[in-house]
Design a protein around this motif. Structure first.
Motif, PDB file in Angstrom:
ATOM      1  N   MET A  73      -1.934   0.538   6.984  1.00  0.00           N
ATOM      2  CA  MET A  73      -1.314  -0.741   6.255  1.00  0.00           C
ATOM      3  C   MET A  73      -2.486  -1.061   5.464  1.00  0.00           C
ATOM      4  O   MET A  73      -2.176  -1.814   4.335  1.00  0.00           O
ATOM      5  N   GLY A  74      -3.635  -1.153   6.103  1.00  0.00           N
ATOM      6  CA  GLY A  74      -4.838  -1.758   5.189  1.00  0.00           C
ATOM      7  C   GLY A  74      -5.051  -0.872   4.056  1.00  0.00           C
ATOM      8  O   GLY A  74      -5.421  -1.449   2.689  1.00  0.00           O
ATOM      9  N   PHE A  84      -2.601   0.687   2.331  1.00  0.00           N
ATOM     10  CA  PHE A  84      -1.493   0.368   1.552  1.00  0.00           C
ATOM     11  C   PHE A  84      -1.804  -1.113   0.806  1.00  0.00           C
ATOM     12  O   PHE A  84      -1.561  -1.398  -0.375  1.00  0.00           O
ATOM     13  N   ALA A  85      -2.499  -1.907   1.444  1.00  0.00           N
ATOM     14  CA  ALA A  85      -2.688  -3.363   0.855  1.00  0.00           C
ATOM     15  C   ALA A  85      -3.671  -3.287  -0.187  1.00  0.00           C
ATOM     16  O   ALA A  85      -3.544  -4.343  -1.173  1.00  0.00           O
ATOM     17  N   ILE A  86      -4.506  -2.304  -0.260  1.00  0.00           N
ATOM     18  CA  ILE A  86      -5.473  -2.202  -1.394  1.00  0.00           C
ATOM     19  C   ILE A  86      -4.899  -2.112  -2.968  1.00  0.00           C
ATOM     20  O   ILE A  86      -5.030  -3.044  -3.803  1.00  0.00           O
ATOM     21  N   GLY A 139      -1.161  -1.711  -3.034  1.00  0.00           N
ATOM     22  CA  GLY A 139       0.496  -1.963  -3.148  1.00  0.00           C
ATOM     23  C   GLY A 139       0.987  -0.680  -3.260  1.00  0.00           C
ATOM     24  O   GLY A 139       2.127  -0.873  -3.811  1.00  0.00           O
ATOM     25  N   ILE A 183      -0.425  -9.518   2.567  1.00  0.00           N
ATOM     26  CA  ILE A 183      -0.469  -9.116   1.360  1.00  0.00           C
ATOM     27  C   ILE A 183       0.812  -9.280   0.540  1.00  0.00           C
ATOM     28  O   ILE A 183       1.591  -9.528   0.849  1.00  0.00           O
ATOM     29  N   TYR A 225       2.163  -7.484  -1.738  1.00  0.00           N
ATOM     30  CA  TYR A 225       3.044  -6.418  -2.361  1.00  0.00           C
ATOM     31  C   TYR A 225       4.282  -6.406  -1.336  1.00  0.00           C
ATOM     32  O   TYR A 225       4.080  -6.378   0.065  1.00  0.00           O
TER      33      TYR A 225
END
Lengths: 505, 153
Positions: free
Chosen positions: A404-405, A407-409, A411, B144, B146
């Motif tokens: 998830m981290g 992905f967070a970078i 999106g 986040i 997104y």
């Protein structure tokens, strides 16, 4: 060097404003939590709280943001020590010895050392900032592409040549890392190695690749273990041992001071920042140690070197930002944005006209470092419970949070895919004795080295001897070659000694 | 038995890994040279690739000349299989994120991860994956900016 009238004004400003203080502890806590989350960078944490500062006065707003900065600077080292995940790219070198210490049941000492080295590093860097802000900024302006490229290659060789089972494997891993760092479009506009994948044009996403190489690969290797710390008696969380780790920092003053000096200088150079300072400091500590073979196996000096450098780079980057108005990285860019939100423009004029405010920011950071000792100790005490969790729960949970981290970078699925590919690569490399850390360093530095080499090439018009006009760059390269030669000689001697010991008679 | 006198035992698995990586580097070098031979394209890439390929020769020779080390710790086939199962489960999890949704993929992977790790308690297997999924999905939605596709939540 110090304008005493402005200094007295700063003291009065801080003493008379409760607002300037109430945001310090919340800021440190926010920084600690976000810094400890893989994939959430220091600048991301600061960007998330930036809108909240809009309705604050200028000084409390900046103090709040610098508290987040200070907290996140240390927060990244907590997962680095406990689960081998650098919470931020500036904590990469902390994993090299912090995680082996945790696996030996010395997680309390490792976290204590990281905390105290961070706090003292911040103190030293702001002390330097207080005394030398203007001359430092002038030196920074003279650093060009030759020097930047030389610093990048220096960091590379220091680590690539001294890690792993042999120099050949260390250099192989470092070379792979550099090549990974060159994937995508370079600054001259050439596109290589993107395999037709659009998101690879910007290069391999660094943070997911780094987390995959260092952490996910280690988690795979731990599938057959029950706990991070195998011995049950060593899983205790002890305040006394956390403080003992802090005392170890005081017993290694040279490592601490060298790390802080590297951190301040490298942090002040725009575009380099703390992610390289910790690697350079670690490499230097290992190279200059009487027993370099102890590094990478749980030597507290490795943790001290890395943490003192990454935290002191904060003061360095603040020097460039305050004196020149140039942000050295994402975090100082957010600070400049906060300046702009309050209609303040950073730079030489701000330094001249609002010197009392500059001193107030610096003095507040001294206090932040002192408060971080207390807040950080309590936070570390809570975070250490992770060593008591069974790995059958921890491994899938950390893999999911890392995904998830990743992905967070950006999106997109690019982060998780990169994480998986590099996790498998890291697992295979570490299984066969290749130093995974060297790949990480190559990946971090490869793009920087190529960009600066290209700039240097363009400046010189393709003449390689033009570099002789830059004595500092030549000196750094010469130092690097000597370091490499010494590493090769040590490797040959060690092999010869092993062979002699093994042969009969 | 002394290690120097031990019989030769080439490290085939290590040789395969290092050769595959070197092959990847060679393919990258050929592709980059195909893009352009301009020094601004190959300034760092080409010498680094040649260095890596040269080191491959040294490391591959070392793998072939390797002698057996009776003191080296050995993993059982079961232990290796368990690691490979976790790697495969993680790969399927990543592949499934966009297809079945992040929530479903996380929940299934957590269940698989617990089973691979040796958890057999029915309550833990039934409760932990959905509770963890709920916390992660809602936590990251707050954190986040997104959106990410989900199947159920």
């Amino acid at each position: 060097m110090i304008d005493t009238a402005a200094f007295a004004g700063a003291v009065a400003m801080l003493a008379g404003s409760l607002d300037a203080w109430v945001w310090v502890v919340p800021g440190l806590l926010i920084g600690l939590v976000f810094g400890a989350l893989p994939g959430i960078s220091v600048s991301m944490a600061m960007a998330l709280v930036l809108p909240a500062t809009l309705y604050m006065e200028f000084l409390p707003a900046i103090i709040f943001l610098t508290s987040v900065y200070t907290g996140a600077g240390f927060g990244g080292s907590i997962p680095a020590v406990l689960i081998n995940i650098p919470g931020t790219s500036s904590a990469v070198a902390t994993t090299f010895d912090g995680y082996p210490m945790a696996r030996q049941g010395r997680h309390n000492e490792a976290l204590g050392a990281a905390l105290f080295a961070s706090c003292i590093g911040v103190l030293i860097s702001y002390l330097v900032l207080l005394l030398l802000v203007q001359p430092m900024a002038e030196v920074v302006l003279r650093i060009g592409p030759y020097e930047m490229a030389a610093i990048g290659i220096w960091g590379m060789v220091l680590l690539g040549s001294i890690g792993g089972a042999s120099v050949a494997k260390g250099l192989f891993a470092a070379g792979l890392g550099i090549l990974f760092g060159t994937v995508g479009m370079n600054t001259a506009g050439y596109m290589r190695g993107d395999m037709g994948i659009p998101w690879l044009l910007d290069g391999i996403p660094t943070i997911p690749a780094m987390v995959g190489l260092l952490a996910a690969s280690q988690l795979f290797a731990l599938v057959n273990a029950k706990f991070i710390v195998e011995a049950e008696s060593e899983r205790r969380i002890s305040l006394r041992r956390i403080l003992a780790g802090g005392a170890m920092v005081l017993r290694s003053p040279l490592t601490l001071l060298r790390g802080s000096a590297i951190g301040v200088f490298v942090g002040a150079v725009p575009g380099i920042g703390s992610s390289i300072a910790n690697l350079l400091s670690y490499g230097e500590a290992k190279r200059s140690a009487a027993d370099p073979s102890a590094f990478g196996k749980g030597d507290v000096r490795g943790v001290i070197a890395a943490e003192s450098a990454n935290s002191s780079s904060e003061g360095g980057s603040m020097a460039t930002m305050l004196a020149l108005g140039i942000p050295g990285g994402g975090a100082t860019a957010i600070l400049l944005a906060a300046f702009a939100m309050h209609n303040v423009i950073g730079g030489p004029r701000f330094m001249e006209q609002s010197r009392d405010v500059v001193y107030a920011i610096i003095l507040s950071n001294f206090a932040q470092a002192a408060i971080l000792v207390v807040v950080g100790t309590i936070f570390v005490y809570g975070a250490s419970t992770i060593v008591r969790l069974p790995l059958r729960y921890l491994i899938p949970s950390v893999l999911v949070v890392s995904t998830m981290g990743a992905f967070a970078i950006e999106g997109s699925i690019a982060g998780p895919i990169t994480l998986f590919v590099f996790a498998v690569l890291g697992w295979l490399l570490s299984r066969y004795g290749f130093p995974v850390a060297a790949v990480v360093v190559g990946l971090l530095l490869g793009r920087l080295i190529e960009t600066e080499m290209l700039r240097a090439w363009q400046l010189a018009g393709g003449d390689p001897w033009y570099v002789l006009n830059y004595p500092w760059a030549v000196a750094i390269v010469a130092l690097m070659l000597v370091s490499l030669a010494l590493s090769v000689r040590r490797d040959i001697r060690r092999r010869r000694a092993v062979r002699d010991a093994a042969s009969p008679g | 038995m002394e290690r120097a006198q031990a019989p030769r035992q080439p490290a085939w698995a290590e040789l395969a890994v290092v050769t595959a990586l070197a092959a990847g580097v060679l393919a990258y070098l050929i592709e980059a040279r195909g893009v352009s031979l301009d020094p601004q394209n190959l300034l760092l890439l080409q010498p680094t690739a040649w260095l890596v390929l040269g080191l491959w020769v040294v490391i591959a020779a070392g793998c072939l000349m390797r002698r057996a080390d009776p003191a080296a710790p050995r993993e059982s086939a079961g232990e290796v299989l368990r690691v490979l199962t976790m790697v495969a489960a993680f790969g399927l999890f990543i592949a499934g994120l966009e297809r079945v949704g992040y929530d479903v993929a996380i929940c299934v992977f957590m269940l698989a991860g617990l089973l691979i790790g040796g958890e057999r308690h029915p309550a833990a297997l039934l409760l932990f994956p959905p509770i963890f999924t709920l916390a992660v999905v809602h936590g990251f939605r707050l954190l986040i900016p997104y959106p990410f596709p989900t199947g159920l939540l």
